[in-house]
Design a protein around this motif. Sequence first.
Motif, mmCIF file in Angstrom:
data_model
loop_
_atom_site.group_PDB
_atom_site.id
_atom_site.type_symbol
_atom_site.label_atom_id
_atom_site.label_comp_id
_atom_site.label_asym_id
_atom_site.label_seq_id
_atom_site.Cartn_x
_atom_site.Cartn_y
_atom_site.Cartn_z
ATOM 1 N N SER A 34 -3.106 -6.913 -8.433
ATOM 2 C CA SER A 34 -4.412 -6.330 -8.725
ATOM 3 C C SER A 34 -5.121 -7.207 -9.736
ATOM 4 N N THR A 35 -6.362 -6.870 -9.966
ATOM 5 C CA THR A 35 -7.167 -7.560 -10.965
ATOM 6 C C THR A 35 -7.492 -6.551 -12.056
ATOM 7 N N VAL A 36 -7.303 -6.969 -13.303
ATOM 8 C CA VAL A 36 -7.561 -6.101 -14.447
ATOM 9 C C VAL A 36 -8.824 -6.606 -15.142
ATOM 10 N N TYR A 37 -9.710 -5.679 -15.457
ATOM 11 C CA TYR A 37 -10.978 -6.010 -16.112
ATOM 12 C C TYR A 37 -11.018 -5.341 -17.476
ATOM 13 N N TYR A 38 -11.398 -6.107 -18.500
ATOM 14 C CA TYR A 38 -11.569 -5.531 -19.834
ATOM 15 C C TYR A 38 -12.413 -6.475 -20.678
ATOM 16 N N GLU A 39 -12.729 -6.052 -21.872
ATOM 17 C CA GLU A 39 -13.514 -6.878 -22.775
ATOM 18 C C GLU A 39 -12.594 -7.478 -23.828
ATOM 19 N N ALA A 40 -12.760 -8.774 -24.078
ATOM 20 C CA ALA A 40 -11.982 -9.473 -25.104
ATOM 21 C C ALA A 40 -12.934 -10.329 -25.928
#
Length: 146
Positions: A74-80
């Motif tokens: 899967s692909t994980v999306y978040y803010e860094a």
Amino acid sequence: MSNNGTAVLAAGCVLWRRSPGAGGPEIALVHRPKYDDWSHPKGKLKRGEEARAAAVREVAEETGMDCRLGPELSTVYYEANGRPKEVRYWAAEACGGAFVPNDEVDRLAWLSPAEARDRLTQDRDRPLVDALMDALHPVPAPPTGP
């Protein structure tokens, strides 16, 4: 979130091996002292690098392991650091190598899936353990017809 020029693109693996004792899978987690966290090996793509190649490179750099890529999970999306980050993950079986601590990763732990789920620092990384288990042990399709 798509790569609109501002997203940080990264790739990683849920690295696993057959347990020397129990025979079930063990999952490798890395400890990064800079963040004091436990995570799956991952990192940013280099300019022009393909995500699959980056995933294998990051496993080698962070764990010292050679690996054989399996299915994409899967692909994980978040803010860094105030920027969107997109990390593509693959299942990967360890097939040799040895861990050597370094500045980026000071510890490597091989854990049962339940222990790995508990040890992961970020909630967003936990579903990847389940995705790996589904990839390793697909649920059989129900019988069809009479």
